[in-house]
Write an enzyme that holds these catalytic residues in place. Structure first.
Site: not given
Ligand code: GLY
Length: 368
Positions: A124, A146, A188, A230, A240, A244, A248, A251, A255, A267
């Site tokens: 856990r 993430k 990025e 960031k 998020e 946050r 994206n 993205h 995606h 990516h």
């Molecule tokens: N890569 C997007 C984030 O970390 O929220």
């Protein structure tokens, strides 16, 4: 010079540092050792990184009397799978990992996402650190907690938020990065500037082409400014719920491209094409001045990146298939597609007001 960015989280003990610069691993070795309860660092990496850099990691950790035990996985996006996740979990359990032990994700985004998820799940939640070796991972995926694997339903569909205890972004590892991977990582950096920092974007327009020609001068600055941007966003909205989501940008389109062309598009390339698409759609909807789109598209192209869906590698893409992919994006709510669009460079926002038919119309125009 080593830059330090602090990722500030609540409760405070979960906060951590990102160290950025040439030689960051040497500087961080004692701190990493302090996280290794048994003087052993468990490492998850891939064959490419192991061949190039595992010996350097062993040497650095030997200076602290810490031994490495490594699990070496195949490289590539296909490694972010249930099968490999089981393998990593088994490895950690075989090594009798305890919650207070530390695992190092040593590689690019694939290794970081997979090892991070295993660390979230085993017992856990165990400690882990990120030692990213690609530009994309140093700029973005190693920071912010993430973790995920892909499934047949799409990218990053199974995952968890699980923060590392430390991120060590040593620019020395980037020297062996292939040019295509380097450019994909740079996407990025462009994303961070486009979503919240016009001055950073202007700086990139000047500095980017030199970076592309291999100048390492300014690269630490570019990574530092991206991670700083960031860090501010993650500190405000770790899980998020709101701001946050801006990270994206590019993205949702990206995606969909990756899902349609597995193994054929990186990516970062998909994100680059997605950023271009987000600006083009914003202009088409009358939300953004076309001069902003022209600047973004010009910089993407100057850096050897696709600037539209039509330029993305792995095509030809079918508009309806991409829209279908976007309809199953994990950020959607009540069946509405969530998109990040831009009012200008540095001014991104989230919207769910673009209908599937508007999107289809846009895709058909982009993909002629
Ligand atoms: N890569 C997007 C984030 O970390 O929220």
């Amino acid at each position: 010079m080593i830059h330090k960015v602090h990722i500030s989280l609540e409760p405070k003990p979960r906060s951590y540092d990102v160290l950025i610069g040439e030689g960051a691993l040497r500087v961080a070795a004692a701190q990493i050792a302090s996280l290794c309860r048994r003087k052993v660092l468990l490492v998850v990496t891939d064959e490419t990184v192991a061949g190039l850099h595992l010996a350097a990691l062993e040497t650095q950790m030997a200076t602290q009397n810490v031994k490495i035990r490594a699990l070496i996985l195949p490289p590539g996006e296909a490694t972010k799978s249930f099968g490999q996740l089981e393998k990593v979990c088994d490895f950690l359990l075989e090594q009798e990992m305890e919650r207070g032990d530390c695992l190092a994700a040593f590689g690019g985004g694939v290794v970081g996402d997979l090892a991070g998820l295993a660390s979230a799940l085993v017992k856990r939640g165990t400690g882990f650190i990120q030692i990213p070796t690609t530009l994309l991972a140093q700029v973005d995926s190693s920071v912010g907690g993430k973790t995920a694997i892909n499934t047949r339903f799409g990218k990053n569909m199974i995952g968890a938020f699980h923060q590392p205890k430390l991120v060590v972004a040593d620019l020395g590892f980037l020297q062996t990065l292939e040019a295509r991977q380097w450019r994909a990582g740079y996407a990025e950096i462009i994303k961070m500037a486009c979503l919240s920092d016009e001055r950073f974007f202007s700086w990139l327009e000047q500095a980017g082409p030199n970076l592309l020609q291999g100048s390492s001068e300014n690269l630490d600055e570019a990574i530092f400014r991206s991670v700083q941007g960031k860090a501010k966003i993650v500190a405000k909205d770790e899980l998020e719920h709101e701001v946050r989501a801006l990270l994206n940008l590019g993205h949702t389109f990206g995606h969909a491209l990756e899902a349609e062309a597995p193994g054929q598009i990186l990516h970062g390339e998909a994100v680059a094409a997605g950023i271009g698409a987000a600006f083009s759609l914003s202009v088409d909807l009358g939300l953004c001045p076309s001069a902003a789109r022209e600047r973004v598209l010009a910089h993407l192209r100057a850096m050897g990146l696709p600037a539209s869906l039509g330029e993305a590698p792995g095509g030809p893409y079918t508009p309806s298939a991409l829209v279908l992919r976007m309809q199953s994006d994990k950020k959607n709510q009540n069946g509405n597609i969530h998109l990040i669009l831009c009012r200008n460079i540095g001014d991104a926002f989230v919207t769910s007001k673009v209908s599937s038919s508007e999107l289809l119309h846009f895709m058909e125009k982009e993909l002629v």
